[in-house]
Design a protein around this motif. Structure first.
Motif, PDB file in Angstrom:
ATOM      1  N   GLY A  86       0.870  -1.124  -0.086  1.00  0.00           N
ATOM      2  CA  GLY A  86       0.069  -0.017   0.041  1.00  0.00           C
ATOM      3  C   GLY A  86       0.716   1.330   0.121  1.00  0.00           C
ATOM      4  N   LEU A  87       2.058   1.175   0.538  1.00  0.00           N
ATOM      5  CA  LEU A  87       2.921   2.544   0.445  1.00  0.00           C
ATOM      6  C   LEU A  87       3.908   2.233  -0.553  1.00  0.00           C
ATOM      7  CD1 LEU A  87       3.148   3.394   4.309  1.00  0.00           C
ATOM      8  CD2 LEU A  87       1.926   4.603   2.412  1.00  0.00           C
ATOM      9  N   ASP A  88       3.790   2.433  -1.683  1.00  0.00           N
ATOM     10  CA  ASP A  88       4.501   2.061  -2.891  1.00  0.00           C
ATOM     11  C   ASP A  88       4.435   2.608  -4.001  1.00  0.00           C
ATOM     12  OD1 ASP A  88       1.980   1.068  -3.903  1.00  0.00           O
ATOM     13  OD2 ASP A  88       2.387  -1.005  -2.975  1.00  0.00           O
ATOM     14  N   LYS A  89       4.828   2.700  -5.097  1.00  0.00           N
ATOM     15  CA  LYS A  89       4.880   3.625  -6.301  1.00  0.00           C
ATOM     16  C   LYS A  89       3.433   3.281  -7.009  1.00  0.00           C
ATOM     17  CE  LYS A  89       8.682   1.802  -8.408  1.00  0.00           C
ATOM     18  NZ  LYS A  89       9.612   1.316  -7.404  1.00  0.00           N
ATOM     19  N   PHE A  90       2.797   2.349  -6.720  1.00  0.00           N
ATOM     20  CA  PHE A  90       1.610   2.162  -7.183  1.00  0.00           C
ATOM     21  C   PHE A  90       0.551   3.151  -6.754  1.00  0.00           C
ATOM     22  CE2 PHE A  90      -1.980  -1.352  -8.523  1.00  0.00           C
ATOM     23  CZ  PHE A  90      -2.067  -0.443  -9.533  1.00  0.00           C
ATOM     24  N   THR A  91       0.433   3.055  -5.363  1.00  0.00           N
ATOM     25  CA  THR A  91      -0.353   4.178  -4.663  1.00  0.00           C
ATOM     26  C   THR A  91      -0.087   5.315  -4.971  1.00  0.00           C
ATOM     27  OG1 THR A  91      -0.153   2.733  -2.945  1.00  0.00           O
ATOM     28  CG2 THR A  91      -1.322   4.677  -2.373  1.00  0.00           C
ATOM     29  N   ALA A  92       1.437   5.806  -5.137  1.00  0.00           N
ATOM     30  CA  ALA A  92       1.762   7.004  -5.386  1.00  0.00           C
ATOM     31  C   ALA A  92       1.340   7.575  -6.954  1.00  0.00           C
ATOM     32  CB  ALA A  92       3.314   7.256  -5.275  1.00  0.00           C
ATOM     33  N   GLY A  93       1.519   6.451  -7.465  1.00  0.00           N
ATOM     34  CA  GLY A  93       0.940   6.766  -8.971  1.00  0.00           C
ATOM     35  C   GLY A  93      -0.483   7.135  -9.217  1.00  0.00           C
ATOM     36  N   ILE A  94      -1.485   6.444  -8.211  1.00  0.00           N
ATOM     37  CA  ILE A  94      -2.702   6.706  -8.456  1.00  0.00           C
ATOM     38  C   ILE A  94      -3.215   8.072  -7.903  1.00  0.00           C
ATOM     39  CG2 ILE A  94      -5.075   5.795  -7.468  1.00  0.00           C
ATOM     40  CD1 ILE A  94      -4.273   3.551  -8.753  1.00  0.00           C
ATOM     41  N   ILE A  95      -2.431   8.240  -6.712  1.00  0.00           N
ATOM     42  CA  ILE A  95      -2.783   9.696  -6.262  1.00  0.00           C
ATOM     43  C   ILE A  95      -2.452  10.785  -7.134  1.00  0.00           C
ATOM     44  CG2 ILE A  95      -0.524  10.134  -4.876  1.00  0.00           C
ATOM     45  CD1 ILE A  95      -4.002  10.629  -3.180  1.00  0.00           C
ATOM     46  N   LEU A  96      -1.171  10.651  -7.916  1.00  0.00           N
ATOM     47  CA  LEU A  96      -0.841  11.475  -8.847  1.00  0.00           C
ATOM     48  C   LEU A  96      -1.855  11.888  -9.817  1.00  0.00           C
ATOM     49  CD1 LEU A  96       3.008  11.135  -9.192  1.00  0.00           C
ATOM     50  CD2 LEU A  96       1.736  13.337  -8.397  1.00  0.00           C
ATOM     51  N   ALA A  97      -2.373  10.551 -10.245  1.00  0.00           N
ATOM     52  CA  ALA A  97      -3.204  10.374 -11.370  1.00  0.00           C
ATOM     53  C   ALA A  97      -4.440  11.226 -10.957  1.00  0.00           C
ATOM     54  CB  ALA A  97      -3.667   9.145 -11.681  1.00  0.00           C
ATOM     55  N   ILE A  98      -4.949  11.178  -9.653  1.00  0.00           N
ATOM     56  CA  ILE A  98      -6.107  12.047  -9.189  1.00  0.00           C
ATOM     57  C   ILE A  98      -5.831  13.331  -9.479  1.00  0.00           C
ATOM     58  CG2 ILE A  98      -7.740  12.683  -7.319  1.00  0.00           C
ATOM     59  CD1 ILE A  98      -7.302   9.568  -6.773  1.00  0.00           C
ATOM     60  N   MET A  99      -4.403  13.792  -8.887  1.00  0.00           N
ATOM     61  CA  MET A  99      -4.363  15.136  -8.740  1.00  0.00           C
ATOM     62  C   MET A  99      -4.093  15.721 -10.062  1.00  0.00           C
ATOM     63  SD  MET A  99      -1.788  15.088  -5.593  1.00  0.00           S
ATOM     64  CE  MET A  99      -1.833  16.807  -5.245  1.00  0.00           C
ATOM     65  N   ILE A 100      -3.697  15.218 -11.035  1.00  0.00           N
ATOM     66  CA  ILE A 100      -3.525  15.962 -12.314  1.00  0.00           C
ATOM     67  C   ILE A 100      -4.730  16.061 -13.218  1.00  0.00           C
ATOM     68  CG2 ILE A 100      -1.264  15.087 -12.898  1.00  0.00           C
ATOM     69  CD1 ILE A 100      -2.011  13.368 -14.891  1.00  0.00           C
ATOM     70  N   ILE A 101      -5.992  15.265 -12.720  1.00  0.00           N
ATOM     71  CA  ILE A 101      -7.142  15.411 -13.606  1.00  0.00           C
ATOM     72  C   ILE A 101      -7.723  16.847 -13.635  1.00  0.00           C
ATOM     73  CG2 ILE A 101      -9.740  14.819 -13.356  1.00  0.00           C
ATOM     74  CD1 ILE A 101      -8.885  11.832 -12.419  1.00  0.00           C
ATOM     75  N   PRO A 102      -7.796  17.625 -12.639  1.00  0.00           N
ATOM     76  CA  PRO A 102      -8.246  18.923 -13.039  1.00  0.00           C
ATOM     77  C   PRO A 102      -7.241  19.816 -14.060  1.00  0.00           C
ATOM     78  CG  PRO A 102      -7.661  18.611 -10.499  1.00  0.00           C
ATOM     79  CD  PRO A 102      -7.421  17.372 -11.318  1.00  0.00           C
ATOM     80  N   THR A 103      -6.150  19.560 -13.828  1.00  0.00           N
ATOM     81  CA  THR A 103      -5.112  20.345 -15.030  1.00  0.00           C
ATOM     82  C   THR A 103      -5.516  19.732 -16.296  1.00  0.00           C
ATOM     83  OG1 THR A 103      -3.421  20.524 -13.321  1.00  0.00           O
ATOM     84  CG2 THR A 103      -3.087  21.056 -15.431  1.00  0.00           C
ATOM     85  N   VAL A 104      -5.332  18.468 -16.612  1.00  0.00           N
ATOM     86  CA  VAL A 104      -5.560  17.889 -17.791  1.00  0.00           C
ATOM     87  C   VAL A 104      -6.898  18.055 -18.396  1.00  0.00           C
ATOM     88  CG1 VAL A 104      -5.166  15.908 -19.305  1.00  0.00           C
ATOM     89  CG2 VAL A 104      -3.719  16.353 -17.351  1.00  0.00           C
ATOM     90  N   ALA A 105      -8.073  17.882 -17.426  1.00  0.00           N
ATOM     91  CA  ALA A 105      -9.440  17.874 -17.928  1.00  0.00           C
ATOM     92  C   ALA A 105      -9.747  19.561 -18.321  1.00  0.00           C
ATOM     93  CB  ALA A 105     -10.364  17.609 -16.830  1.00  0.00           C
TER      94      ALA A 105
END
Lengths: 337, 296
Positions: free
Chosen positions: A183-202
């Motif tokens: 749970g504390l790994d690159k996968f989780t970090a990648g997911i949270i980053l994906a959520i955070m870039i949504i507003p910008t990209v969208a």
């Protein structure tokens, strides 16, 4: 292509043509008095101030990183050891971590964002468009550290119990999903980053799509295309460079994001392709080690910062050139970081 | 008409996928709000808001000094960043139809998207290290001000561009000096836009964490000195998020609730303010509001 698109888009909106026209014709003639000249130069000096200041600060950073640059030279970039005990520092694991998590963010975040943009620009009923856009914007307003806190206590259990075991079962044979789900790994970090870039990209993609002239859509519709076909053929094709620029901007955000990643990536200085292993990005390394670092380690951390600076600069300038005056990254952004 | 049915089906599927994307994007926001309120709210009482952090995990800790610190950081940063940002915006809008104006504009756009941790490093290099001030309120405010400048400059420029040209021409035709036309006519008419941009910039820097780790550091004591380290809400969250102590963890969630309330309150009120204003003017609604709302 983009300039063209935005021009059409602007002409579509009543009132913008004027603002645009003003930009080209200087409305005010030569300056009349000394007072006006003084005012102009005073304002210009302020505008110049930031510009000069930041480049001056970059020089200061180079100066601060001097020890590390002298010690490791170009080998810093490819060194894969970060050991304060032996005083050996290399940037490779962190550059790797940054690029891998950012790539994940793009891979997951971009399709979602484009979907959001399509819905908001093409499908949404007018009364729903504004509230929904606002909600997506608010996503950018939430401070990064709160994303981290939430990810730690709400997202992590979901990752450990459901998502990571699922990917391990399905894709466990690839090198990307070796190891135990923690749970504390690159996968989780990648997911949270994906959520955070949504507003910008969208939002930027949506702006690009809204700038597509109505005639393009009408042409497709009049040939009998469905809504989906119109979007695919007329809108997406026309707006593709704007959408591409939006992705690069999102990438820039993902690369620079610090807090949410620091709190979820597990902080291990190793290079591993498995998303289930903890890692470290350039920004999380700086945030984690800042308190206790001094001497050569501090210098090396600042050099990491310079590497991050250069990567972010290249990505942002590139995005800016593509997106043009389409968007000026402004408001609500939590900017990441 | 099998083909037609297939195309209609694809169309419906695609619409469904797009709607799903919207739902997926909005779920985290709502989930975050629910969690922060659910876990943070029980922590909030008068004592919690007015006592200082101690970092020991004993009962009776609060976040008063962090609230004060965030207010001070934002206040100092605004004092530095707002004037510079507004005047940069004035330059670009009123005198910027040239190469230098383009350069400033380009540069501001780049800076607006820049990683804030790097801006923290820049502030560290100058204020903390070179000027030898050490970790301090002023160093943190300096970093936040640099983050603020491009946001304020860009919104000021936009707002000035939205002022009808006839106003400016009228003023100049009456023989008003240009400096006065800008300051008294243009800026006053662009007031709403400038205030909006400034408020959004404040909301943005209030939640910044990374630059503060590098510059303002942290203090468990009440402090208002510009030259001492200082506590802040985001830093309180970061220091305690992983704490084994229930009290400290609760402190982090309480701080998160206060912080998110401040940030969202500014964002929502700015939005409502703009909405009520734009009902008056259709032209503004089409341009300034929509353009702003589309950008993140």
């Amino acid at each position: 292509m983009v300039a063209e698109a935005s021009e059409h888009g602007r002409l579509d909106h009543a009132g913008t043509g004027m603002a645009k026209a003003r930009k080209h014709s200087s409305p005010i003639g030569p300056l009349a008095s000394t007072g006006d000249m003084l005012f102009k130069y005073a304002v210009m000096a302020v505008a110049l101030f930031t510009l000069v200041l930041v480049w001056f600060l970059v020089l200061m950073m180079l100066f601060e990183a001097g020890d590390s640059i002298a010690e490791f030279g170009g080998g810093f970039l490819i060194g894969d050891v970060w050991d304060p005990n032996r005083e050996v520092y290399g940037a490779l694991p962190f550059v790797f971590g940054t690029l891998l998590t950012s790539a994940m963010a793009i891979l997951i975040g971009v399709p979602l964002s484009v979907g959001v943009a399509i819905y908001l620009s093409e499908l949404s009923p007018p009364w729903l468009r504004e509230p929904l856009s606002f909600l997506v914007e608010l996503l950018a307003a939430v401070p990064s550290v709160i994303y981290g806190l939430w990810a730690m206590y709400a997202l992590r259990p979901v990752m450990v119990d459901t998502i990571e075991p699922f990917f391990k079962t399905v894709l466990g044979w690839t090198p990307f999903f070796e190891g135990e789900p923690i749970g504390l790994d690159k996968f989780t970090a990648g997911i949270i980053l994906a959520i955070m870039i949504i507003p910008t990209v969208a939002s930027v993609s949506k702006e690009a799509m809204m700038a597509v002239p109505l005639s393009q859509r009408e042409a497709a519709l009049s040939l009998g295309a469905t809504r989906y076909e119109t979007t695919r053929m007329a809108v997406l094709t026309y707006a593709r460079s704007g959408i591409f620029g939006a992705c690069i901007l999102g990438l820039g955000r993902a690369i620079g994001e610090t807090m949410a990643v620091t709190m979820t990536i597990g902080n291990a200085n190793l290079i591993s392709w498995s998303l289930l292993d903890p890692g470290q990005t350039m920004s999380s390394l700086i945030a984690n080690n800042w308190g206790e670092a001094d001497g050569l380690q501090l210098s090396a951390l600042i050099e990491i910062g310079i590497v991050l600076f250069v990567i972010a600069l290249v990505v942002n300038v590139f995005a800016r050139l593509i997106v043009g005056r389409f968007m000026k990254a402004v408001p609500t952004t939590g900017g990441g970081l | 008409m099998n083909n037609f049915k297939r195309r209609k089906l694809v169309n419906m599927l695609a619409s469904g996928v797009a709607l799903t994307c919207v739902v997926l994007a909005v779920v985290p926001l709502i989930y975050i709000l629910i969690e922060v309120v659910r876990i943070g709210a029980p922590a909030i009482d008068w004592e919690f808001l007015t006592s200082r952090t101690k970092g020991t995990g004993e009962p009776g800790e609060g976040i008063g000094n962090a609230i004060l610190g965030t207010l001070l950081l934002v206040g100092y940063a605004s004092a530095i960043g707002l004037p510079i940002g507004i005047f940069t915006g004035i330059y670009v809008s009123e005198f910027g139809n040239n190469r230098f104006g383009e350069t400033v504009r380009f540069f501001n756009d780049i800076l607006a998207n820049f990683p804030s941790i790097v801006i923290g490093l820049l502030a560290y290099a100058l204020v903390v290290d070179y000027m030898d001030v050490g970790f301090s309120l002023i160093a943190g405010a300096f970093a936040l001000a640099i983050i603020m400048i491009p946001i304020v400059a860009n919104t000021t420029e936009e707002a000035l561009r939205m002022v009808p040209n006839s106003l400016r021409e009228g003023a100049l035709a009456l023989g008003v000096p240009r400096r006065r036309a800008v300051m008294r006519i243009m800026l006053v008419n662009a007031k709403a836009g400038v205030v909006t941009g400034s408020l959004l910039a404040v909301a943005r820097i209030a939640g910044e964490t990374a630059p503060l780790i590098l510059t303002a550091f942290y203090s468990n004591y009440w402090s208002a000195s510009p030259f001492e380290p200082i506590a802040s809400l985001p830093q309180t969250i970061f220091r305690n998020y992983n704490s084994p102590s229930e009290v400290l963890l609760q402190q982090a969630w309480g701080a998160a609730l206060v912080l998110i309330t401040i940030v969202l309150a500014i964002n929502i009120s700015v939005r409502l303010l703009m909405r009520s204003r734009t009902k008056k003017s259709k032209a503004v609604k089409k341009t300034w509001l929509t353009r702003l709302s589309l950008r993140a």
